[in-house]
Design a protein around this motif. Structure first.
Motif, PDB file in Angstrom:
ATOM      1  N   SER A  59       0.823  -1.208   0.000  1.00  0.00           N
ATOM      2  CA  SER A  59       0.000   0.000   0.000  1.00  0.00           C
ATOM      3  C   SER A  59       0.861   1.264   0.000  1.00  0.00           C
ATOM      4  O   SER A  59       0.363   2.354  -0.270  1.00  0.00           O
ATOM      5  CB  SER A  59      -0.944   0.016   1.204  1.00  0.00           C
ATOM      6  OG  SER A  59      -0.220   0.254   2.400  1.00  0.00           O
ATOM      7  N   TYR A  60       2.158   1.121   0.273  1.00  0.00           N
ATOM      8  CA  TYR A  60       3.015   2.306   0.360  1.00  0.00           C
ATOM      9  C   TYR A  60       4.236   2.263  -0.563  1.00  0.00           C
ATOM     10  O   TYR A  60       4.499   3.215  -1.294  1.00  0.00           O
ATOM     11  CB  TYR A  60       3.487   2.520   1.806  1.00  0.00           C
ATOM     12  CG  TYR A  60       4.281   3.790   1.961  1.00  0.00           C
ATOM     13  CD1 TYR A  60       3.638   5.009   2.093  1.00  0.00           C
ATOM     14  CD2 TYR A  60       5.675   3.775   1.945  1.00  0.00           C
ATOM     15  CE1 TYR A  60       4.359   6.193   2.212  1.00  0.00           C
ATOM     16  CE2 TYR A  60       6.406   4.950   2.058  1.00  0.00           C
ATOM     17  CZ  TYR A  60       5.751   6.151   2.185  1.00  0.00           C
ATOM     18  OH  TYR A  60       6.464   7.309   2.295  1.00  0.00           O
ATOM     19  N   TRP A  61       5.000   1.162  -0.536  1.00  0.00           N
ATOM     20  CA  TRP A  61       6.316   1.176  -1.170  1.00  0.00           C
ATOM     21  C   TRP A  61       6.327   1.197  -2.693  1.00  0.00           C
ATOM     22  O   TRP A  61       7.309   1.681  -3.278  1.00  0.00           O
ATOM     23  CB  TRP A  61       7.189   0.049  -0.614  1.00  0.00           C
ATOM     24  CG  TRP A  61       7.614   0.407   0.764  1.00  0.00           C
ATOM     25  CD1 TRP A  61       7.235  -0.189   1.930  1.00  0.00           C
ATOM     26  CD2 TRP A  61       8.437   1.511   1.142  1.00  0.00           C
ATOM     27  NE1 TRP A  61       7.774   0.466   3.010  1.00  0.00           N
ATOM     28  CE2 TRP A  61       8.521   1.522   2.548  1.00  0.00           C
ATOM     29  CE3 TRP A  61       9.113   2.504   0.443  1.00  0.00           C
ATOM     30  CZ2 TRP A  61       9.264   2.469   3.251  1.00  0.00           C
ATOM     31  CZ3 TRP A  61       9.839   3.450   1.143  1.00  0.00           C
ATOM     32  CH2 TRP A  61       9.904   3.420   2.524  1.00  0.00           C
ATOM     33  N   THR A  63       5.032   3.313  -4.522  1.00  0.00           N
ATOM     34  CA  THR A  63       5.167   4.731  -4.850  1.00  0.00           C
ATOM     35  C   THR A  63       5.823   5.515  -3.714  1.00  0.00           C
ATOM     36  O   THR A  63       5.714   6.739  -3.665  1.00  0.00           O
ATOM     37  CB  THR A  63       3.783   5.348  -5.170  1.00  0.00           C
ATOM     38  OG1 THR A  63       2.942   5.185  -4.017  1.00  0.00           O
ATOM     39  CG2 THR A  63       3.154   4.696  -6.394  1.00  0.00           C
ATOM     40  N   GLY A  64       6.498   4.834  -2.822  1.00  0.00           N
ATOM     41  CA  GLY A  64       7.145   5.486  -1.685  1.00  0.00           C
ATOM     42  C   GLY A  64       8.157   6.529  -2.105  1.00  0.00           C
ATOM     43  O   GLY A  64       8.374   7.509  -1.388  1.00  0.00           O
ATOM     44  N   ASP A  65       8.766   6.354  -3.270  1.00  0.00           N
ATOM     45  CA  ASP A  65       9.748   7.316  -3.755  1.00  0.00           C
ATOM     46  C   ASP A  65       9.100   8.594  -4.286  1.00  0.00           C
ATOM     47  O   ASP A  65       9.767   9.587  -4.509  1.00  0.00           O
ATOM     48  CB  ASP A  65      10.623   6.686  -4.831  1.00  0.00           C
ATOM     49  CG  ASP A  65       9.837   6.069  -5.971  1.00  0.00           C
ATOM     50  OD1 ASP A  65       8.625   5.794  -5.810  1.00  0.00           O
ATOM     51  OD2 ASP A  65      10.440   5.832  -7.038  1.00  0.00           O
ATOM     52  N   GLN A  66       7.791   8.566  -4.472  1.00  0.00           N
ATOM     53  CA  GLN A  66       7.072   9.729  -5.003  1.00  0.00           C
ATOM     54  C   GLN A  66       6.347  10.512  -3.909  1.00  0.00           C
ATOM     55  O   GLN A  66       5.663  11.497  -4.194  1.00  0.00           O
ATOM     56  CB  GLN A  66       6.067   9.273  -6.060  1.00  0.00           C
ATOM     57  CG  GLN A  66       6.720   8.573  -7.224  1.00  0.00           C
ATOM     58  CD  GLN A  66       5.712   7.816  -8.086  1.00  0.00           C
ATOM     59  OE1 GLN A  66       4.546   8.153  -8.119  1.00  0.00           O
ATOM     60  NE2 GLN A  66       6.198   6.789  -8.757  1.00  0.00           N
ATOM     61  N   GLN A  67       6.485  10.085  -2.660  1.00  0.00           N
ATOM     62  CA  GLN A  67       5.802  10.751  -1.555  1.00  0.00           C
ATOM     63  C   GLN A  67       6.484  12.089  -1.246  1.00  0.00           C
ATOM     64  O   GLN A  67       7.708  12.187  -1.321  1.00  0.00           O
ATOM     65  CB  GLN A  67       5.805   9.865  -0.305  1.00  0.00           C
ATOM     66  CG  GLN A  67       5.146   8.514  -0.486  1.00  0.00           C
ATOM     67  CD  GLN A  67       3.691   8.638  -0.920  1.00  0.00           C
ATOM     68  OE1 GLN A  67       2.926   9.422  -0.383  1.00  0.00           O
ATOM     69  NE2 GLN A  67       3.310   7.843  -1.912  1.00  0.00           N
ATOM     70  N   PRO A  68       5.693  13.114  -0.905  1.00  0.00           N
ATOM     71  CA  PRO A  68       6.296  14.407  -0.545  1.00  0.00           C
ATOM     72  C   PRO A  68       7.287  14.233   0.609  1.00  0.00           C
ATOM     73  O   PRO A  68       6.999  13.551   1.583  1.00  0.00           O
ATOM     74  CB  PRO A  68       5.097  15.256  -0.097  1.00  0.00           C
ATOM     75  CG  PRO A  68       3.893  14.581  -0.681  1.00  0.00           C
ATOM     76  CD  PRO A  68       4.235  13.123  -0.802  1.00  0.00           C
ATOM     77  N   ALA A  70      10.065  12.574   0.652  1.00  0.00           N
ATOM     78  CA  ALA A  70      10.797  11.293   0.694  1.00  0.00           C
ATOM     79  C   ALA A  70      12.296  11.560   0.739  1.00  0.00           C
ATOM     80  O   ALA A  70      12.812  12.368  -0.025  1.00  0.00           O
ATOM     81  CB  ALA A  70      10.447  10.434  -0.513  1.00  0.00           C
ATOM     82  N   GLU A  74      14.640   6.605   1.537  1.00  0.00           N
ATOM     83  CA  GLU A  74      13.291   6.114   1.238  1.00  0.00           C
ATOM     84  C   GLU A  74      13.095   5.916  -0.259  1.00  0.00           C
ATOM     85  O   GLU A  74      12.462   4.943  -0.686  1.00  0.00           O
ATOM     86  CB  GLU A  74      12.242   7.084   1.789  1.00  0.00           C
ATOM     87  CG  GLU A  74      12.182   7.076   3.299  1.00  0.00           C
ATOM     88  CD  GLU A  74      11.375   8.226   3.878  1.00  0.00           C
ATOM     89  OE1 GLU A  74      10.876   8.055   5.002  1.00  0.00           O
ATOM     90  OE2 GLU A  74      11.235   9.278   3.214  1.00  0.00           O
ATOM     91  N   ALA A  78      12.277   2.232  -1.850  1.00  0.00           N
ATOM     92  CA  ALA A  78      11.150   1.973  -2.755  1.00  0.00           C
ATOM     93  C   ALA A  78      11.630   1.278  -4.021  1.00  0.00           C
ATOM     94  O   ALA A  78      11.003   0.315  -4.500  1.00  0.00           O
ATOM     95  CB  ALA A  78      10.429   3.278  -3.087  1.00  0.00           C
TER      96      ALA A  78
END
Length: 188
Positions: A59-61, A63-68, A70, A74, A78
């Protein structure tokens, strides 16, 4: 034969999640601890997941590299997570993505087969899946990042065993926030 490691963040009283699958007690890890987990993930050649942990990670990883906000670590985690082949054990999921395959049959049989193959180290995650592998004697290494918090109940890192198991301490390290990382190898 491939090495199989079981590692998670854990409370001082031995839980990987508080009641209600709450993992808020762990908060964001320190940069140093996150970097340690990243290096561990880089060395891993195959990840084995139970359904609940798979749902949390997937549910997270992806797109974890695209999170504000990051961090570089991180972003790298990802990428490594997406690139690492994964086997998800579940009888209720219909499909899985992100370089993964689904196994709905006997987990112990499949893990035994995977361990016998040539290849690098594997990790296993998820309390129920790891418990089955533990009872079958398939886990070679245990990694606990122990947080200084007591939650009183929840999902235990270790389940009841039929007898004791001797382990050898191979690493012990303290991280910011009082987190103590310990690695143990099963004595064979």
């Amino acid at each position: 034969m491939r090495k199989l490691s079981y590692g998670m963040n854990v409370t001082l009283d031995g839980y990987i999640a508080a009641p209600g699958d709450d993992i808020g007690w762990s908060g964001p890890p320190s940069e140093e601890l996150f970097q340690w987990w990243l290096e561990t993930e880089r060395a891993n050649t195959l990840s084995l997941y139970g359904r609940k942990l798979w749902e949390t990670m997937s549910s997270y990883w992806p797109t974890g590299d695209q999170q504000p906000g990051a961090t570089a670590a991180e972003i790298e985690f990802a990428r490594v997570w997406r690139d690492t082949p994964k086997v998800v054990f579940s009888s209720t999921l219909g499909t899985v993505g992100w370089n993964s395959r689904l196994v709905a049959s006997d987990a112990v049989e499949e893990i035994t087969r995977l361990k016998a193959e040539e290849g690098g180290p594997m990790s296993i995650g998820g309390a129920t899946l790891a418990a089955a592998a533990l009872r079958a004697g398939l886990i070679d290494e245990y990694v606990l990042a122990t947080y200084p918090v007591l939650v009183g109940a929840g999902t235990p890192f270790f389940t009841a065993l039929e007898g004791w198991m001797d382990l050898d301490l191979v690493e012990s390290r303290t991280f910011p926030g009082g987190v103590v990382l310990t690695r143990y190898e099963a004595r064979r």
